[in-house]
Design a protein around this motif. Structure first.
Motif, short mmCIF file in Angstrom:
data_model
loop_
_atom_site.label_atom_id
_atom_site.label_comp_id
_atom_site.label_asym_id
_atom_site.label_seq_id
_atom_site.Cartn_x
_atom_site.Cartn_y
_atom_site.Cartn_z
N GLU A 1 5.61 -13.10 1.10
CA GLU A 1 5.46 -11.84 0.38
C GLU A 1 4.72 -10.86 1.29
OE1 GLU A 1 4.07 -10.56 -4.06
OE2 GLU A 1 2.63 -11.77 -2.92
N LYS A 2 5.25 -9.65 1.38
CA LYS A 2 4.61 -8.62 2.20
C LYS A 2 3.46 -8.00 1.42
CE LYS A 2 4.47 -5.93 5.89
NZ LYS A 2 4.18 -6.46 7.22
N VAL A 3 2.28 -7.89 2.07
CA VAL A 3 1.10 -7.33 1.42
C VAL A 3 0.50 -6.23 2.28
CG1 VAL A 3 0.54 -9.47 0.19
CG2 VAL A 3 -0.44 -9.05 2.46
N LYS A 4 -0.43 -5.50 1.71
CA LYS A 4 -1.16 -4.49 2.44
C LYS A 4 -2.63 -4.57 2.04
CE LYS A 4 -0.19 -0.88 -1.00
NZ LYS A 4 0.39 0.46 -1.24
N ALA A 5 -3.49 -4.00 2.87
CA ALA A 5 -4.93 -4.03 2.59
C ALA A 5 -5.34 -2.78 1.84
CB ALA A 5 -5.70 -4.15 3.89
N GLU A 6 -6.08 -2.98 0.76
CA GLU A 6 -6.70 -1.88 0.04
C GLU A 6 -8.19 -2.16 -0.08
OE1 GLU A 6 -4.84 -1.23 -3.72
OE2 GLU A 6 -3.03 -0.32 -2.85
N TYR A 7 -8.99 -1.12 -0.05
CA TYR A 7 -10.44 -1.28 -0.04
C TYR A 7 -11.05 -0.59 -1.26
CZ TYR A 7 -9.62 -2.74 4.76
OH TYR A 7 -9.17 -3.40 5.87
N ASP A 8 -12.02 -1.28 -1.89
CA ASP A 8 -12.68 -0.69 -3.05
C ASP A 8 -13.83 0.20 -2.60
OD1 ASP A 8 -14.82 -2.35 -2.41
OD2 ASP A 8 -14.38 -3.82 -3.97
N ALA A 9 -14.60 0.71 -3.56
CA ALA A 9 -15.67 1.66 -3.25
C ALA A 9 -16.76 1.05 -2.37
CB ALA A 9 -16.28 2.18 -4.56
N LYS A 10 -16.90 -0.28 -2.42
CA LYS A 10 -17.91 -0.96 -1.62
C LYS A 10 -17.36 -1.43 -0.28
CE LYS A 10 -20.71 -2.51 -5.55
NZ LYS A 10 -21.32 -3.69 -6.22
N GLY A 11 -16.14 -1.07 0.02
CA GLY A 11 -15.54 -1.45 1.30
C GLY A 11 -14.96 -2.84 1.33
N ARG A 12 -14.88 -3.50 0.18
CA ARG A 12 -14.32 -4.85 0.14
C ARG A 12 -12.80 -4.79 0.17
NH1 ARG A 12 -18.06 -6.70 -4.84
NH2 ARG A 12 -17.02 -4.83 -5.62
N ARG A 13 -12.22 -5.68 0.97
CA ARG A 13 -10.78 -5.66 1.17
C ARG A 13 -10.06 -6.52 0.14
NH1 ARG A 13 -7.93 -8.97 5.86
NH2 ARG A 13 -8.49 -10.52 4.30
N ASN A 14 -8.98 -6.01 -0.36
CA ASN A 14 -8.08 -6.78 -1.21
C ASN A 14 -6.67 -6.68 -0.63
OD1 ASN A 14 -9.86 -7.62 -3.39
ND2 ASN A 14 -9.98 -5.45 -3.90
N LEU A 15 -5.95 -7.78 -0.63
CA LEU A 15 -4.56 -7.79 -0.18
C LEU A 15 -3.67 -7.70 -1.41
CD1 LEU A 15 -4.72 -10.56 2.59
CD2 LEU A 15 -4.70 -8.08 2.89
N VAL A 16 -2.88 -6.66 -1.47
CA VAL A 16 -2.04 -6.43 -2.64
C VAL A 16 -0.58 -6.34 -2.20
CG1 VAL A 16 -3.88 -5.24 -3.88
CG2 VAL A 16 -2.31 -3.92 -2.46
N PRO A 17 0.34 -6.78 -3.05
CA PRO A 17 1.77 -6.72 -2.70
C PRO A 17 2.23 -5.28 -2.46
CG PRO A 17 1.41 -8.14 -4.60
CD PRO A 17 0.12 -7.42 -4.36
N THR A 18 3.11 -5.12 -1.49
CA THR A 18 3.66 -3.80 -1.20
C THR A 18 4.86 -3.47 -2.08
OG1 THR A 18 5.19 -4.66 0.48
CG2 THR A 18 2.96 -4.00 1.22
N GLY A 19 5.43 -4.51 -2.72
CA GLY A 19 6.62 -4.30 -3.52
C GLY A 19 7.92 -4.45 -2.73
N GLU A 20 7.79 -4.67 -1.42
CA GLU A 20 8.98 -4.87 -0.59
C GLU A 20 9.60 -6.23 -0.89
OE1 GLU A 20 8.28 -3.94 3.62
OE2 GLU A 20 6.35 -3.10 2.98
#
Length: 600
Positions: free
Chosen positions: A315-334
């Motif tokens: 599954e293709k994912v991308k990195a998103e960061y919250d207000a505290k700079g913590r990284r989450n890997l979330v699906p891109t939908g591809e």
């Protein structure tokens, strides 16, 4: 600010950034100068005292010293500290006569060491010359632990492992190979004065996703697979190989695969390229051998057909960061991506396994099933049991295991001598002026830009033919000399004597880094903003000296100083002196064991 107390042992130690960053605190500039002088055996012994395995670490160390190197203040790349260590090992003479001799008189104390890796070997090396009877137990036939089983021969020849392990075992240490310890309770019942656990992190993490059981025949745990390759149990792999994971083990797996028949080898990682745990040079080496690294792909399923692995779905994912700079890997939908393969190597991490340590013998474990270990003494909650290396705090690297071994050996020596293991004697410190004349110094320091010299590599076609052919050829003496000259000698300190200063500001004018300021005193936060170059790195100290005739203070920012000595050359009164600082850290021997010098 108050005047800086430069007599504190750790003050200048911290300023020698490379040595401070090294877990074993190897005096890096000292051995590099010896290499530059062609004194390879002396340079080797400086290393052997602190990091124990110069030849091994000169090829495999994770190099925490290099990012700290002051050469990056001048250009991008640090001094090749690690590969210069190998130079000392490659060109030394026979140094066996310079090693400690087996103790002629034993002290009656018996120490059991579980695991034959770098931590246990370091403990035994420190204790055996003092008269301790050290016995190392290991399930493998030869010493070295993960050094021998998990580092491929194309990075580290077995002859180097044998040589440096033998230096230690020849101190009168008993090695019991093919001896697995299945019960710590039973071992303690044998009456050992202390037990050191240095068994590493022996279990590779599995990846339980659909298809794992059905295609199990061609899905391998990375560290187990590397061990089987090292022992010759595995000598081939499929043509299409996928390596899952982004650490150094993954890099060893993919490069080994290329040498065992893998023609289409890919590394596929869930994180971004920059976030991979593998060292930058390990990634570079893999890509040099035509191994692509694909990022932001999370494995979802092992595909199979009639019990045979056919590939991996991602599954293709991308990195998103919250207000505290913590990284989450979330699906891109591809759409999911499928990569066909014949074999998969799973290198997604390692973990400790302690089924052989009973939970009713006084050793406390945390919520991650790790023993509770004092990071200073390496002691567990059992008074006679100590831990070190990966078994203490999880997977790290060889140099950390060595540092743990030194600390544990000191604690064991204290314990067996009836002392307090929390009493850590201060190191020996020596500061010697390098002055030969008023403005002449015994060392040469060139701060001109000087790019790092590449370590020669064996031809790729030749290197990929044989898994035992070492890839890196190492520096020859000429290249080693050129690289050694890039060292800025940051252990030669700028020492200021207020009473000699006439406040002419000549040192301020000539300083290439604007690191010296004469100004009114104040609180540190305020003072840092008023220097010629604002001192933004709070982890490095300000060197403050007062008692100047105008009432001002001299402030030098240790963070940006290049130790070039121009201030001392320019000073008309000799208020600045260049003094070489050498720290001899406390190990388990009688040199530093002076109670009156305790740092506790």
């Amino acid at each position: 600010m108050k005047p800086t107390d430069i007599s504190r042992p750790d003050y200048f130690h911290k300023v020698v950034d490379c040595q401070w960053a090294c877990p074993a605190h190897t005096p890096v500039p000292e051995y590099i100068r010896l290499i530059a002088a062609g004194r390879y055996s002396d340079a080797y012994m400086v290393n052997w005292k602190s990091n124990v395995f110069p030849g091994i670490l000169g090829r495999t160390c994770d190099r925490p010293c290099e990012p700290a190197c002051r050469r990056v203040r001048v250009e991008n790349e640090p001094v090749a500290i690690c590969r210069l260590k190998r130079v000392a090992a490659d060109f030394k003479d026979d140094i066996r006569d310079r090693l400690p001799k087996p103790a002629t008189v034993k002290n009656g104390k018996r120490i059991a060491l579980v695991g034959g890796g770098p931590a246990s070997l370091t403990v035994a090396r420190d204790l055996a010359p003092l008269g301790y009877h050290c016995v190392i137990f290991d399930q493998d036939p030869n010493p070295g632990g993960m050094i021998r089983t998990q580092i491929p021969r194309f990075r580290l020849p077995e002859s180097i492992i044998d040589e440096e392990c033998d230096y230690i075992l020849n101190l009168g240490i008993e090695f019991c190979g093919r001896k697995r310890i299945d019960s710590l309770k039973a071992l303690l019942a044998e009456g050992w004065d202390a037990v050191f656990v240095g068994c590493g992190a022996p279990r590779g993490r599995n990846l339980e996703i659909p298809g794992r059981k059905e295609a199990a025949a061609n899905i391998h745990i990375g560290i187990d697979w590397l061990s089987s390759v090292s022992f010759g149990h595995i000598n081939k792999i499929g043509k299409r190989v996928i390596v899952l994971g982004g650490g150094n083990t993954a890099m060893d797996c993919c490069r080994s695969s290329r040498r065992l028949g893998g023609e289409d080898v890919k590394v596929i990682v869930r994180s971004g390229f920059q976030e991979m745990k593998a060292s930058p040079w390990e990634k570079e080496d893999a890509m040099h051998e035509d191994i692509p690294i694909l990022n932001f792909l999370v494995p979802k399923e092992f595909t199979h057909e009639n019990g045979r692995l056919t590939g991996v779905m991602f599954e293709k994912v991308k990195a998103e960061y919250d207000a505290k700079g913590r990284r989450n890997l979330v699906p891109t939908g591809e759409p999911d991506q499928h990569f066909p393969c014949d074999d998969v190597l799973v290198a997604v991490g390692q973990e400790n396994a302690f089924p052989w340590i009973e939970r009713d013998i006084g050793i406390e474990f945390d919520k991650w099933a790790m023993p509770k270990v004092d990071p200073k003494t390496m002691a567990s909650t059992h008074p006679r049991v100590f831990f070190g290396g990966d078994s203490a705090f999880g997977p790290k690297n060889i140099i950390w295991a060595v540092a743990h071994g030194h600390d544990a050996a000191l604690s064991i020596d204290k314990l067996c001598s009836g002392g307090d293991i929390n009493d850590r004697p201060l190191p020996m410190v020596e500061i010697v002026s390098q002055k030969m004349g008023l403005h002449e110094w015994s060392y040469d320091n060139d701060i001109a830009p000087d790019r790092r010299y590449r370590v020669p590599l064996r031809d790729k076609v030749v290197a990929l033919r044989d898994i035992k052919t070492e890839v890196e050829l190492g520096y020859d003496p000429d290249l080693a000399l050129k690289e050694a000259h890039r060292c800025l000698n940051c252990d030669v300190q700028t020492v200021f004597t207020s009473s000699l200063c006439i406040e002419c500001d000549a040192c301020v004018d000539i300083c290439p880094m604007d690191c010296i300021t004469f100004t009114e005193n104040g609180e540190e936060a305020d003072l840092r903003t008023r220097l010629r170059a604002p001192a933004k790195n709070l982890t490095q100290d300000l060197y403050v000296a007062n008692d100047l005739k105008t009432g001002r203070v001299m402030v030098k920012d240790e963070d940006v100083c290049l130790h070039c000595g121009l201030c001392a050359e320019r000073c008309p009164t000799g208020a600045w002196d260049m003094q070489k600082y050498l720290i001899d850290l406390t190990h388990a021997n009688d040199k530093c064991q002076v109670a009156a010098r305790s740092a506790a």
